[in-house]
Design a protein around this motif. Structure first.
Motif: not given
Length: 233
Positions: A177-196
């Motif tokens: 499955a996929g865990m969707g992270l949806t924000q109310p407009q106009p906000y956005m989600t930012a993600v950054k990998a910390l592990h290779p």
């Protein structure tokens, strides 16, 4: 204590990033009230600030609370503040309700930055960058694999320069499955990998970037795609 030099040459004073201290509680909360994030602090934040740390990353309870000061400043008050803890979706998303082991795993591999703020007259001096850099370093050292936050679209360029991927919807790939992270407009989600092992990429059928490898020992198979929110290997 972390010491960093702001990127702006016009402000040569160094910035000290340190865990929140008790005398600064009121100033810390006031600073976080200035954050442009759409995410709200946990309702028990004031109580959290009185707790002893739990876990290798935490400074207060299960949260990471950092402040920023410019060295040689005549003001005793912090100029910046950051609050981070386990993401609320690690416990509340429908996908975790039938598997009691998932909240435990996700809360120790993903870190949500609920708020980062700098006093208005000290912005554009590298203070927010310093707070985020120290947070990522601490999280990476403690074994976390991903940092994430919610932000206003006008900060997209800032977070992208720091290595974040931003979108209106981000999917955390989980087995089947996929865990969707949806924000109310106009906000956005930012993600950054910390592990290779963590990859952030596009997959067929997904409405935005897909984060894989957040669970140790599991990754998205080659050729995988999404259909109606389900992962098809």
């Amino acid at each position: 204590m972390a010491t960093v030099t702001p990127h702006s040459p016009a402000h040569a004073a160094r910035t000290d990033i340190t865990p929140l201290k008790r005398p600064d509680h009121a100033d810390y909360l006031a600073l976080l009230g200035l954050t442009t994030s759409s995410g709200s602090l946990p309702p028990e934040t004031a109580e959290i600030l009185t707790m002893d740390p739990v876990g290798p990353l935490a400074t207060h309870g299960t949260a990471l609370c950092l402040t920023a000061r410019q060295r040689r400043s005549t003001s005793p008050k912090p100029l910046g503040a950051l609050f981070a803890s386990s993401p609320d979706w690690a416990y509340q998303h429908p996908l975790v309700r039938n598997d009691p082991s998932l909240p435990y795993l996700l809360s120790r591999t993903a870190l949500l930055i609920y708020g980062v703020a700098v006093t208005p007259h000290r912005r554009r001096q590298g203070i927010a960058r310093a707070l985020l850099t120290e947070t990522e370093h601490r999280a990476r050292t403690a074994g976390y694999r991903l940092t994430t936050l919610i932000h206003n679209p006008d900060l997209t360029d800032f977070y992208q320069r720091l290595g974040y991927i931003t979108a209106s919807q981000v999917t955390i790939a989980m087995p089947d499955a996929g865990m969707g992270l949806t924000q109310p407009q106009p906000y956005m989600t930012a993600v950054k990998a910390l592990h290779p092992d963590v990859q952030i990429r596009q997959l067929p059928g997904a409405p935005g970037p897909v984060v894989s490898g957040i669970l140790p020992g599991w990754d998205v198979p080659t050729g995988a795609r999404f259909e109606d929110g389900r992962l098809i290997a």
